[in-house]
Each structure stands twice: as C-alpha cells, then as structure tokens.
Design a protein around this motif. Structure first.
Motif, PDB file in Angstrom:
ATOM      1  N   SER A  53     -46.499 -12.593  -8.817  1.00 48.65           N
ATOM      2  CA  SER A  53     -46.750 -12.143  -7.447  1.00 48.65           C
ATOM      3  C   SER A  53     -47.743 -10.988  -7.340  1.00 48.65           C
ATOM      4  O   SER A  53     -48.283 -10.757  -6.269  1.00 48.65           O
ATOM      5  N   ASP A  54     -47.995 -10.303  -8.456  1.00 41.24           N
ATOM      6  CA  ASP A  54     -48.775  -9.067  -8.360  1.00 41.24           C
ATOM      7  C   ASP A  54     -49.189  -8.648  -9.771  1.00 41.24           C
ATOM      8  O   ASP A  54     -48.355  -8.606 -10.677  1.00 41.24           O
ATOM      9  N   ASN A  55     -50.469  -8.330  -9.960  1.00 39.85           N
ATOM     10  CA  ASN A  55     -50.953  -7.925 -11.288  1.00 39.85           C
ATOM     11  C   ASN A  55     -50.298  -6.643 -11.783  1.00 39.85           C
ATOM     12  O   ASN A  55     -50.000  -6.520 -12.970  1.00 39.85           O
ATOM     13  N   SER A  56     -50.077  -5.691 -10.889  1.00 35.48           N
ATOM     14  CA  SER A  56     -49.435  -4.435 -11.289  1.00 35.48           C
ATOM     15  C   SER A  56     -47.986  -4.687 -11.696  1.00 35.48           C
ATOM     16  O   SER A  56     -47.500  -4.104 -12.667  1.00 35.48           O
ATOM     17  N   LEU A  57     -47.323  -5.557 -10.984  1.00 29.93           N
ATOM     18  CA  LEU A  57     -45.946  -5.894 -11.331  1.00 29.93           C
ATOM     19  C   LEU A  57     -45.914  -6.629 -12.668  1.00 29.93           C
ATOM     20  O   LEU A  57     -45.053  -6.347 -13.514  1.00 29.93           O
ATOM     21  N   ASP A  58     -46.847  -7.530 -12.888  1.00 27.54           N
ATOM     22  CA  ASP A  58     -46.941  -8.238 -14.165  1.00 27.54           C
ATOM     23  C   ASP A  58     -47.133  -7.243 -15.311  1.00 27.54           C
ATOM     24  O   ASP A  58     -46.456  -7.336 -16.341  1.00 27.54           O
ATOM     25  N   SER A  59     -48.006  -6.278 -15.132  1.00 28.39           N
ATOM     26  CA  SER A  59     -48.235  -5.257 -16.170  1.00 28.39           C
ATOM     27  C   SER A  59     -46.984  -4.425 -16.416  1.00 28.39           C
ATOM     28  O   SER A  59     -46.641  -4.131 -17.566  1.00 28.39           O
ATOM     29  N   ALA A  60     -46.293  -4.054 -15.359  1.00 23.04           N
ATOM     30  CA  ALA A  60     -45.068  -3.256 -15.490  1.00 23.04           C
ATOM     31  C   ALA A  60     -43.977  -4.045 -16.201  1.00 23.04           C
ATOM     32  O   ALA A  60     -43.251  -3.495 -17.036  1.00 23.04           O
ATOM     33  N   ILE A  61     -43.858  -5.326 -15.898  1.00 26.75           N
ATOM     34  CA  ILE A  61     -42.855  -6.175 -16.553  1.00 26.75           C
ATOM     35  C   ILE A  61     -43.158  -6.291 -18.037  1.00 26.75           C
ATOM     36  O   ILE A  61     -42.256  -6.157 -18.881  1.00 26.75           O
ATOM     37  N   LYS A  62     -44.409  -6.528 -18.373  1.00 25.61           N
ATOM     38  CA  LYS A  62     -44.803  -6.627 -19.797  1.00 25.61           C
ATOM     39  C   LYS A  62     -44.551  -5.303 -20.518  1.00 25.61           C
ATOM     40  O   LYS A  62     -44.060  -5.281 -21.645  1.00 25.61           O
ATOM     41  N   GLU A  63     -44.896  -4.204 -19.881  1.00 25.53           N
ATOM     42  CA  GLU A  63     -44.669  -2.887 -20.469  1.00 25.53           C
ATOM     43  C   GLU A  63     -43.173  -2.642 -20.697  1.00 25.53           C
ATOM     44  O   GLU A  63     -42.766  -2.146 -21.753  1.00 25.53           O
ATOM     45  N   ALA A  64     -42.372  -3.000 -19.716  1.00 26.63           N
ATOM     46  CA  ALA A  64     -40.921  -2.809 -19.840  1.00 26.63           C
ATOM     47  C   ALA A  64     -40.377  -3.629 -20.999  1.00 26.63           C
ATOM     48  O   ALA A  64     -39.562  -3.141 -21.783  1.00 26.63           O
ATOM     49  N   PHE A  65     -40.830  -4.860 -21.134  1.00 27.02           N
ATOM     50  CA  PHE A  65     -40.318  -5.696 -22.222  1.00 27.02           C
ATOM     51  C   PHE A  65     -40.751  -5.148 -23.573  1.00 27.02           C
ATOM     52  O   PHE A  65     -39.943  -5.039 -24.489  1.00 27.02           O
ATOM     53  N   GLN A  66     -42.014  -4.773 -23.695  1.00 26.36           N
ATOM     54  CA  GLN A  66     -42.521  -4.291 -24.982  1.00 26.36           C
ATOM     55  C   GLN A  66     -41.923  -2.957 -25.391  1.00 26.36           C
ATOM     56  O   GLN A  66     -41.660  -2.726 -26.560  1.00 26.36           O
ATOM     57  N   SER A  67     -41.677  -2.083 -24.419  1.00 25.26           N
ATOM     58  CA  SER A  67     -41.245  -0.732 -24.778  1.00 25.26           C
ATOM     59  C   SER A  67     -39.770  -0.459 -24.539  1.00 25.26           C
ATOM     60  O   SER A  67     -39.228   0.494 -25.078  1.00 25.26           O
ATOM     61  N   ARG A  68     -39.095  -1.284 -23.734  1.00 27.15           N
ATOM     62  CA  ARG A  68     -37.738  -0.932 -23.331  1.00 27.15           C
ATOM     63  C   ARG A  68     -36.716  -2.041 -23.554  1.00 27.15           C
ATOM     64  O   ARG A  68     -35.629  -1.786 -24.040  1.00 27.15           O
ATOM     65  N   GLN A  69     -37.052  -3.248 -23.190  1.00 28.34           N
ATOM     66  CA  GLN A  69     -36.042  -4.290 -23.129  1.00 28.34           C
ATOM     67  C   GLN A  69     -35.779  -5.001 -24.443  1.00 28.34           C
ATOM     68  O   GLN A  69     -34.618  -5.231 -24.788  1.00 28.34           O
ATOM     69  N   LYS A  70     -36.809  -5.374 -25.167  1.00 26.08           N
ATOM     70  CA  LYS A  70     -36.590  -6.248 -26.322  1.00 26.08           C
ATOM     71  C   LYS A  70     -35.694  -5.631 -27.389  1.00 26.08           C
ATOM     72  O   LYS A  70     -35.039  -6.352 -28.124  1.00 26.08           O
ATOM     73  N   ASP A  71     -35.637  -4.324 -27.474  1.00 33.95           N
ATOM     74  CA  ASP A  71     -34.797  -3.673 -28.476  1.00 33.95           C
ATOM     75  C   ASP A  71     -33.519  -3.062 -27.914  1.00 33.95           C
ATOM     76  O   ASP A  71     -32.737  -2.496 -28.664  1.00 33.95           O
ATOM     77  N   ALA A  72     -33.293  -3.175 -26.622  1.00 37.77           N
ATOM     78  CA  ALA A  72     -32.091  -2.602 -26.015  1.00 37.77           C
ATOM     79  C   ALA A  72     -30.856  -3.357 -26.509  1.00 37.77           C
ATOM     80  O   ALA A  72     -30.801  -4.584 -26.409  1.00 37.77           O
ATOM     81  N   PRO A  73     -29.866  -2.637 -27.065  1.00 42.28           N
ATOM     82  CA  PRO A  73     -28.669  -3.325 -27.582  1.00 42.28           C
ATOM     83  C   PRO A  73     -27.981  -4.221 -26.561  1.00 42.28           C
ATOM     84  O   PRO A  73     -27.552  -5.316 -26.901  1.00 42.28           O
ATOM     85  N   ILE A  74     -27.878  -3.793 -25.306  1.00 44.69           N
ATOM     86  CA  ILE A  74     -27.197  -4.606 -24.300  1.00 44.69           C
ATOM     87  C   ILE A  74     -27.946  -5.919 -24.089  1.00 44.69           C
ATOM     88  O   ILE A  74     -27.336  -6.959 -23.848  1.00 44.69           O
ATOM     89  N   TYR A  75     -29.248  -5.883 -24.206  1.00 45.99           N
ATOM     90  CA  TYR A  75     -30.040  -7.105 -24.042  1.00 45.99           C
ATOM     91  C   TYR A  75     -29.888  -8.023 -25.259  1.00 45.99           C
ATOM     92  O   TYR A  75     -29.514  -9.181 -25.128  1.00 45.99           O
ATOM     93  N   ARG A  76     -30.161  -7.486 -26.433  1.00 50.92           N
ATOM     94  CA  ARG A  76     -30.139  -8.307 -27.655  1.00 50.92           C
ATOM     95  C   ARG A  76     -28.737  -8.721 -28.062  1.00 50.92           C
ATOM     96  O   ARG A  76     -28.499  -9.857 -28.445  1.00 50.92           O
ATOM     97  N   LYS A  77     -27.810  -7.770 -28.014  1.00 49.22           N
ATOM     98  CA  LYS A  77     -26.491  -7.991 -28.609  1.00 49.22           C
ATOM     99  C   LYS A  77     -25.435  -8.486 -27.621  1.00 49.22           C
ATOM    100  O   LYS A  77     -24.312  -8.783 -28.020  1.00 49.22           O
ATOM    101  N   PHE A  78     -25.804  -8.568 -26.350  1.00 55.86           N
ATOM    102  CA  PHE A  78     -24.876  -9.172 -25.396  1.00 55.86           C
ATOM    103  C   PHE A  78     -25.572 -10.215 -24.529  1.00 55.86           C
ATOM    104  O   PHE A  78     -25.224 -11.388 -24.587  1.00 55.86           O
ATOM    105  N   ILE A  79     -26.541  -9.812 -23.721  1.00 54.18           N
ATOM    106  CA  ILE A  79     -27.153 -10.741 -22.767  1.00 54.18           C
ATOM    107  C   ILE A  79     -27.702 -11.969 -23.478  1.00 54.18           C
ATOM    108  O   ILE A  79     -27.343 -13.105 -23.148  1.00 54.18           O
ATOM    109  N   LYS A  80     -28.545 -11.760 -24.455  1.00 57.25           N
ATOM    110  CA  LYS A  80     -29.152 -12.883 -25.170  1.00 57.25           C
ATOM    111  C   LYS A  80     -28.143 -13.569 -26.091  1.00 57.25           C
ATOM    112  O   LYS A  80     -28.028 -14.793 -26.102  1.00 57.25           O
TER     113      LYS A  80
END
Length: 161
Positions: A53-80
């Motif tokens: 929907s938005d280039n800035s939102l796309d950049s923010a989502i990618k940044e969040a995944f690379q720096s915050r989400q992919k290694d978060a224990p709640i994400y890796r060890k529960f959600i996924k």
C-alpha cells in the motif's frame, strides 16, 4: 497504515477472548488452532497486503523484520513454532489432559464438581513449556500490537510527516 494486519490481529484477539472462558475440549482446540493461525497471519498480512500500500510502509515492515522480528523469541519460539506444528502435523504443544474433579463444601456437604482441564492449559514443550497457552498467546498479541505501532510510526518518519 498496517490496516490488514490490525484486522487480523483484532480477529485473533476475539479468538483469544473466547479461549479465556472456554471449558469444552473440542471448542478449545478449534479456537486455539484459529488463534494460532491468526497470530501468524498478522505477519503474512503485513508482508503480502500492507507492504503493497505504501513504499514507506514497505520499508518499515522490512526494517522491522530484519532488525526486530525474525529473532524475537515470541515470534520464533511460539508464533512460528506452534503454527508450524498445527498446520503441518495437526499437533499442538497444549496439554490435553483429563478432567479435574474439585470438591466444594456447600452447606456442610461436599459437592464434587468435574472441571475440565481448560482452567490451565499448559504448553508441554518448547521455550514456553509449563506456561498457560492463553497467557503466551496474549503475550504474542501484545508483541504484535507493539510491532505494528512501531512499523506505523517508522513509516510516518520515513515519509517525513
């Protein structure tokens, strides 16, 4: 804005609220599967819908995944982890135990009342073993709310607003 992801998260919150008062085993299992699928679907909605929907939102989502989400224990060890178990093997970490019988004294007599084991639904394995499944799901919901707020704020910053 992370509209689709927030819609999915709202549905997940609804399923969680139903789990809080659920005492029937089959109902619990079905609501659990729905809630776990939804809590994982938040990330898919971000990536596949909101990011378009938005280039800035796309950049923010990618940044969040690379720096915050992919290694978060709640994400890796529960959600996924829990979602993958359910979707690929129809197995869950949630304990499926026997009915518990509680005794209450009422007017001097002991009443024996069967109480479904849904009072405390422990996770049996993984990082969150021993914790109530609903509490961990709520932690995942809270984590996503925080992430979505961060993403929306970051996208606003990137737009220079």
């Amino acid at each position: 804005m992370t509209e689709r992801a927030r819609q999915v998260l709202a549905d997940c919150k609804f399923a969680w609220s139903k789990l809080e008062d659920c005492f029937a085993e089959q109902e619990f299992r079905i609501l659990w599967i729905a809630a776990v699928a939804l809590v994982r679907l938040v990330g898919d909605a971000l990536e596949k819908v909101d990011s378009k929907s938005d280039n800035s939102l796309d950049s923010a989502i990618k940044e969040a995944f690379q720096s915050r989400q992919k290694d978060a224990p709640i994400y890796r060890k529960f959600i996924k982890f829990e979602r993958d178990q359910l979707v690929h093997r129809y197995e869950s970490s949630v304990y499926e135990g026997d009915t518990v019988i509680l005794g209450f004294e009422i007017d001097g007599a002991i009443e024996m009342v069967p109480v479904d084991d849904c009072l405390h639904k422990s996770l049996e394995n993984g990082h969150y073993a021993g914790e109530d499944a609903r509490d961990v799901l709520k932690e995942a919901i809270d984590w996503w709310e925080h992430e979505l707020d961060w993403i929306d704020n970051r996208a606003t910053d990137l737009r220079g607003e």
